[in-house]
Design an enzyme around this catalytic site. Sequence first.
Site, PDB file in Angstrom:
ATOM      1  N   ALA A 116       0.873  -1.171   0.000  1.00  0.00           N
ATOM      2  CA  ALA A 116       0.000   0.000   0.000  1.00  0.00           C
ATOM      3  C   ALA A 116       0.912   1.223   0.000  1.00  0.00           C
ATOM      4  CB  ALA A 116      -0.886  -0.018   1.232  1.00  0.00           C
ATOM      5  N   GLY A 166       0.754  -4.864   1.060  1.00  0.00           N
ATOM      6  CA  GLY A 166      -0.437  -5.003   0.217  1.00  0.00           C
ATOM      7  C   GLY A 166      -0.166  -5.800  -1.055  1.00  0.00           C
ATOM      8  N   GLU A 221      -0.455  -9.322   0.011  1.00  0.00           N
ATOM      9  CA  GLU A 221      -1.878  -9.534   0.324  1.00  0.00           C
ATOM     10  C   GLU A 221      -2.709  -9.665  -0.953  1.00  0.00           C
ATOM     11  OE1 GLU A 221      -1.758  -6.034   2.840  1.00  0.00           O
ATOM     12  OE2 GLU A 221      -2.311  -7.244   4.580  1.00  0.00           O
ATOM     13  N   GLU A 249       4.785  -4.482   7.633  1.00  0.00           N
ATOM     14  CA  GLU A 249       3.994  -3.461   8.320  1.00  0.00           C
ATOM     15  C   GLU A 249       4.435  -3.178   9.750  1.00  0.00           C
ATOM     16  OE1 GLU A 249       2.746  -5.879   6.424  1.00  0.00           O
ATOM     17  OE2 GLU A 249       1.224  -5.041   5.077  1.00  0.00           O
TER      18      GLU A 249
HETATM   19  N1  CAA Z   1       4.540   3.232  -1.052  1.00  0.00           N
HETATM   20  C1  CAA Z   1       4.874   4.347  -1.704  1.00  0.00           C
HETATM   21  N2  CAA Z   1       5.946   4.456  -2.505  1.00  0.00           N
HETATM   22  C2  CAA Z   1       6.722   3.373  -2.649  1.00  0.00           C
HETATM   23  C3  CAA Z   1       6.442   2.168  -1.998  1.00  0.00           C
HETATM   24  C4  CAA Z   1       5.285   2.112  -1.178  1.00  0.00           C
HETATM   25  N3  CAA Z   1       4.897   0.991  -0.556  1.00  0.00           N
HETATM   26  N4  CAA Z   1       7.405   1.268  -2.317  1.00  0.00           N
HETATM   27  C5  CAA Z   1       8.255   1.910  -3.146  1.00  0.00           C
HETATM   28  N5  CAA Z   1       7.834   3.162  -3.350  1.00  0.00           N
HETATM   29  C6  CAA Z   1       8.484   4.198  -4.171  1.00  0.00           C
HETATM   30  C7  CAA Z   1       9.676   4.825  -3.468  1.00  0.00           C
HETATM   31  O1  CAA Z   1       9.260   5.836  -2.578  1.00  0.00           O
HETATM   32  C8  CAA Z   1      10.464   5.338  -4.634  1.00  0.00           C
HETATM   33  O2  CAA Z   1       9.881   6.544  -5.064  1.00  0.00           O
HETATM   34  P1  CAA Z   1      10.830   7.794  -5.502  1.00  0.00           P
HETATM   35  O3  CAA Z   1      11.598   7.286  -6.693  1.00  0.00           O
HETATM   36  O4  CAA Z   1       9.836   8.854  -5.847  1.00  0.00           O
HETATM   37  O5  CAA Z   1      11.689   8.087  -4.345  1.00  0.00           O
HETATM   38  C9  CAA Z   1      10.210   4.303  -5.725  1.00  0.00           C
HETATM   39  O6  CAA Z   1       9.032   3.603  -5.332  1.00  0.00           O
HETATM   40  C10 CAA Z   1      11.331   3.288  -5.850  1.00  0.00           C
HETATM   41  O7  CAA Z   1      11.545   2.728  -4.568  1.00  0.00           O
HETATM   42  P2  CAA Z   1      12.990   2.646  -3.869  1.00  0.00           P
HETATM   43  O8  CAA Z   1      13.854   3.780  -4.332  1.00  0.00           O
HETATM   44  O9  CAA Z   1      12.773   2.510  -2.392  1.00  0.00           O
HETATM   45  O10 CAA Z   1      13.540   1.284  -4.499  1.00  0.00           O
HETATM   46  P3  CAA Z   1      14.589   0.277  -3.861  1.00  0.00           P
HETATM   47  O11 CAA Z   1      14.933  -0.682  -4.936  1.00  0.00           O
HETATM   48  O12 CAA Z   1      15.689   1.013  -3.189  1.00  0.00           O
HETATM   49  O13 CAA Z   1      13.764  -0.483  -2.711  1.00  0.00           O
HETATM   50  C11 CAA Z   1      11.866  -1.645  -1.779  1.00  0.00           C
HETATM   51  C12 CAA Z   1      12.686  -1.309  -3.061  1.00  0.00           C
HETATM   52  C13 CAA Z   1      12.708  -2.509  -0.852  1.00  0.00           C
HETATM   53  C14 CAA Z   1      10.631  -2.403  -2.234  1.00  0.00           C
HETATM   54  C15 CAA Z   1      11.488  -0.335  -1.082  1.00  0.00           C
HETATM   55  O14 CAA Z   1      10.897   0.550  -2.014  1.00  0.00           O
HETATM   56  C16 CAA Z   1      10.517  -0.530   0.046  1.00  0.00           C
HETATM   57  O15 CAA Z   1      10.899  -0.960   1.115  1.00  0.00           O
HETATM   58  N6  CAA Z   1       9.230  -0.180  -0.195  1.00  0.00           N
HETATM   59  C17 CAA Z   1       8.203  -0.274   0.818  1.00  0.00           C
HETATM   60  C18 CAA Z   1       7.773  -1.707   1.036  1.00  0.00           C
HETATM   61  C19 CAA Z   1       6.768  -1.793   2.154  1.00  0.00           C
HETATM   62  O16 CAA Z   1       7.065  -1.512   3.299  1.00  0.00           O
HETATM   63  N7  CAA Z   1       5.534  -2.171   1.804  1.00  0.00           N
HETATM   64  C20 CAA Z   1       4.457  -2.317   2.781  1.00  0.00           C
HETATM   65  C21 CAA Z   1       3.645  -1.065   2.805  1.00  0.00           C
HETATM   66  S1  CAA Z   1       2.482  -1.067   4.123  1.00  0.00           S
HETATM   67  C22 CAA Z   1       1.123  -1.906   3.560  1.00  0.00           C
HETATM   68  O17 CAA Z   1       1.128  -2.463   2.488  1.00  0.00           O
HETATM   69  C23 CAA Z   1      -0.045  -1.878   4.474  1.00  0.00           C
HETATM   70  C24 CAA Z   1      -1.154  -2.837   4.142  1.00  0.00           C
HETATM   71  O18 CAA Z   1      -1.090  -4.013   4.444  1.00  0.00           O
HETATM   72  C25 CAA Z   1      -2.372  -2.342   3.551  1.00  0.00           C
END
Ligand code: CAA
Length: 244
Positions: free
Chosen positions: A49, A94, A97, A117
């Site tokens: 998400a 998400g 999920e 999360e």
């Molecule tokens: N939400 C918003 N933006 C996201 C995102 C997310 N979940 N995951 C990645 N992005 C965006 C980054 O902010 C980045 O944007 P910018 O280029 O504008 O800075 C772009 O995607 C590329 O991401 P990274 O530069 O971080 O890429 P990376 O290769 O260095 O890392 C990754 C990849 C490990 C997947 C890292 O992006 C990451 O940890 N993302 C978040 C993963 C996460 O925690 N997901 C769970 C979200 S909570 C949830 O989902 C709740 C639920 O159950 C409903």
Amino acid sequence: MTVNRPKALNALNPDVLKDLKDAFEAVDLETTRVIVLTGAGEKSFVAGADIAAMSQMTKEEGEAFGKFGNDIFRMIETFPIPVIVAVNGFALGGGNELAMSCDIRICSDNAVFGQPEAGLGITPGFGGTQRLARIVGVGKAKEMVYGARNIKAEEAYRIGLVNAVYPQAELMGAAMKLAGIIAGNAPIAVRNCKKAMNDGLDTDMDNAIVIEEKLFGACFETEDQQEAMKAFVEKRKVEAFHNR
Ligand code: CAA
């Protein structure tokens, strides 16, 4: 069907979720037999998400966002025809999920799965606390969710989170081949199989077998059953199923 927001690794903001819902609602169930779902690009299926969108939410907004996602994922889980997910990279939060709401999961060898999360100060919110335990068992699910520990494709395969792992270049071909095999069977029978398995798993065995009996019986009113069994008895192949 492709989740297409590669700049944000296909993260699910409200607009993407709404598009996903609209895309499923637009499926023509008269002519479509199977859906293959994947993510745009070679790096990510869905990275969760949208964290930026969630960062300012109130308690009420968080609960409503969870319900929005949960309702869509439940629609996918109970969609009348099978949904195969081809996980082509990150399936986090998400994203995992969403994959778990599909019938059959296969992935590329660069895929990463997890529920991060707890490290973000929240619980999984689109079904992760429920479906992961049902798929991989409670102990493994709790380890992954409490520890917010991501796992690679091979481990996902070993614990039964995915059915198979392919080199990235072969993933879509494998998904389409599987879809083709399913689409080659009697459509009403396939739908009834999905319904029987889904509904049966939600109840106790006494009720579950009654659910099966009704759906099994209903097949005997279809032209496809009559033709397929007649063809077997006459030692010939069925030319085509007609979804009737
Ligand atoms: N939400 C918003 N933006 C996201 C995102 C997310 N979940 N995951 C990645 N992005 C965006 C980054 O902010 C980045 O944007 P910018 O280029 O504008 O800075 C772009 O995607 C590329 O991401 P990274 O530069 O971080 O890429 P990376 O290769 O260095 O890392 C990754 C990849 C490990 C997947 C890292 O992006 C990451 O940890 N993302 C978040 C993963 C996460 O925690 N997901 C769970 C979200 S909570 C949830 O989902 C709740 C639920 O159950 C409903």
